[in-house]
Design an enzyme around this catalytic site. Structure first.
Site, PDB file in Angstrom:
ATOM      1  N   LYS A 199      -9.105   6.242   5.797  1.00 57.28           N
ATOM      2  CA  LYS A 199      -7.854   5.592   5.397  1.00 57.28           C
ATOM      3  C   LYS A 199      -8.091   4.381   4.505  1.00 57.28           C
ATOM      4  CE  LYS A 199      -4.823   7.502   8.752  1.00 57.28           C
ATOM      5  NZ  LYS A 199      -4.148   7.351  10.013  1.00 57.28           N
ATOM      6  N   GLU A 238      -0.048  -3.281   4.684  1.00 60.13           N
ATOM      7  CA  GLU A 238      -1.221  -2.382   4.718  1.00 60.13           C
ATOM      8  C   GLU A 238      -1.336  -1.617   6.033  1.00 60.13           C
ATOM      9  OE1 GLU A 238      -3.866  -0.877   3.763  1.00 60.13           O
ATOM     10  OE2 GLU A 238      -4.039  -1.542   1.698  1.00 60.13           O
ATOM     11  N   ASP A 239      -1.897  -0.405   5.957  1.00 56.45           N
ATOM     12  CA  ASP A 239      -2.132   0.370   7.188  1.00 56.45           C
ATOM     13  C   ASP A 239      -3.614   0.638   7.420  1.00 56.45           C
ATOM     14  OD1 ASP A 239      -2.476   2.294   5.107  1.00 56.45           O
ATOM     15  OD2 ASP A 239      -2.250   3.879   6.596  1.00 56.45           O
ATOM     16  N   LYS A 286     -10.806  -1.292  -2.203  1.00 57.03           N
ATOM     17  CA  LYS A 286     -10.651  -2.100  -0.988  1.00 57.03           C
ATOM     18  C   LYS A 286     -11.887  -1.865  -0.128  1.00 57.03           C
ATOM     19  CE  LYS A 286      -5.721  -0.940  -1.143  1.00 57.03           C
ATOM     20  NZ  LYS A 286      -4.623  -0.167  -0.529  1.00 57.03           N
ATOM     21  N   ASP A 312       0.877  -1.159   0.000  1.00 58.20           N
ATOM     22  CA  ASP A 312       0.000   0.000   0.000  1.00 58.20           C
ATOM     23  C   ASP A 312       0.929   1.227   0.000  1.00 58.20           C
ATOM     24  OD1 ASP A 312      -2.567   1.384   0.582  1.00 58.20           O
ATOM     25  OD2 ASP A 312      -1.561   1.864   2.458  1.00 58.20           O
ATOM     26  N   LEU A 313       0.421   2.375  -0.418  1.00 59.57           N
ATOM     27  CA  LEU A 313       1.293   3.555  -0.520  1.00 59.57           C
ATOM     28  C   LEU A 313       1.119   4.491   0.680  1.00 59.57           C
ATOM     29  CD1 LEU A 313       3.289   5.178  -2.280  1.00 59.57           C
ATOM     30  CD2 LEU A 313       1.325   6.161  -3.473  1.00 59.57           C
ATOM     31  N   ASP A 314      -0.066   5.109   0.742  1.00 57.70           N
ATOM     32  CA  ASP A 314      -0.328   6.091   1.786  1.00 57.70           C
ATOM     33  C   ASP A 314      -0.361   5.412   3.161  1.00 57.70           C
ATOM     34  OD1 ASP A 314      -1.244   8.290   3.231  1.00 57.70           O
ATOM     35  OD2 ASP A 314      -3.330   7.817   2.794  1.00 57.70           O
ATOM     36  N   THR A 319       1.431  10.569   3.301  1.00 53.97           N
ATOM     37  CA  THR A 319       0.556  11.518   2.620  1.00 53.97           C
ATOM     38  C   THR A 319      -0.744  11.730   3.398  1.00 53.97           C
ATOM     39  OG1 THR A 319       0.059   9.633   1.227  1.00 53.97           O
ATOM     40  CG2 THR A 319       1.306  11.414   0.219  1.00 53.97           C
ATOM     41  N   SER A 323      -2.182   0.400  -4.394  1.00 51.17           N
ATOM     42  CA  SER A 323      -2.729   1.596  -3.725  1.00 51.17           C
ATOM     43  C   SER A 323      -4.059   2.018  -4.337  1.00 51.17           C
ATOM     44  CB  SER A 323      -1.725   2.748  -3.861  1.00 51.17           C
ATOM     45  OG  SER A 323      -2.325   3.980  -3.529  1.00 51.17           O
ATOM     46  N   ALA A 324      -4.942   2.546  -3.490  1.00 48.19           N
ATOM     47  CA  ALA A 324      -6.235   3.055  -3.968  1.00 48.19           C
ATOM     48  C   ALA A 324      -6.101   4.424  -4.612  1.00 48.19           C
ATOM     49  CB  ALA A 324      -7.197   3.153  -2.789  1.00 48.19           C
TER      50      ALA A 324
END
Ligand code: B16
Ligand code: MG
Length: 208
Positions: free
Chosen positions: A43, A167-168, A143, A7-9, A15, A112-113
């Site tokens: 999130k 994932e966060d 997601k 995942d990115l953020d 971000t 990432s979304a």
């Protein structure tokens, strides 16, 4: 593990702080406060779904056309803030762990979304570290649907059971589970459930 899907953020880049600031500005314009606790619900969730949650907090009804306009407005505020991003915006251990996996022969995908993922990868200088990129521009289901991660595994040429997702968000953990992946939760605030392993930051993965 033959593949790692990130995942990115909140996992690679911080971000979330800019997403929050941009949503908060929009809420203030509507005349209500949008709190950090409200923001937790956004999130890992898509831009439009995030707007709908924000509007429900402010008890505001809107047409689809209005929602499109407000989502665009929030994104313009957010993208302006992303001008501040650079390599220092990467979260602790992110670049080092990506480098380690690459050197160990593990394939790496982004899952990432965010539709802004290409810009974020470029600004933080990690765009060349991925063997496959799946983001909000290339999927139709958000997601907790597993589509993002299944597509990532497919592009890597691997089966879900050979990949680990980092994932966060709870929605992301559920997506990974539904796709048959093992999941490492990046859980700074001790709020996530249903993961195989819990860390507070990717730097924890570098400690053997
Ligand atoms: P955008 P991730 C997600 O990124 C964020 O966590 C979420 O807060 C945001 O609404 C979503 O991307 C869409 O982002 O507005 O840039 O398309 O955690 O899946 O990397
Ligand atoms: Mg995230």
């Amino acid at each position: 593990m033959k593949g790692a899907i990130f995942d990115l953020d909140g996992v690679l880049v911080d971000t979330a702080v800019y997403h929050f600031a941009a949503w908060k500005e929009l809420a203030n314009k509507f005349g209500f406060e949008f709190t950090e606790a409200d923001n937790e619900r956004l999130k890992g969730v898509s831009r439009m779904k995030s707007l709908e949650i924000l509007l429900s907090v402010g008890n505001i009804a809107a047409s689809d056309k209005q929602k499109e306009e407000w989502a665009k407005e929030k994104n313009e505020r957010y993208v302006k803030m992303l001008e501040n991003l650079n390599e220092n915006s990467l979260l602790n251990g992110a670049k080092q762990y990506l480098t380690k996996l690459h050197n160990d022969g593990i394939l790496i995908a982004l899952g990432s979304a965010s539709k802004n993922a290409p810009l974020i990868l470029k600004k933080t200088g990690i765009e060349d570290m991925f063997d496959a990129i799946v983001d909000g521009n290339s999927v139709s289901k958000a997601k907790p649907d597993p589509e993002i991660f299944l597509k990532g595994a497919e592009l890597l040429g691997l089966k879900p059971e050979d990949c680990t997702v980092f994932e966060d968000s709870q929605a992301g953990i559920e997506a990974a589970r539904a796709g048959g992946f093992s999941v490492v939760a990046v859980d700074k605030f001790n709020v996530l459930k249903n993961a195989d392993r819990y860390i507070t930051q990717l730097a924890d993965m570098l400690i053997i």
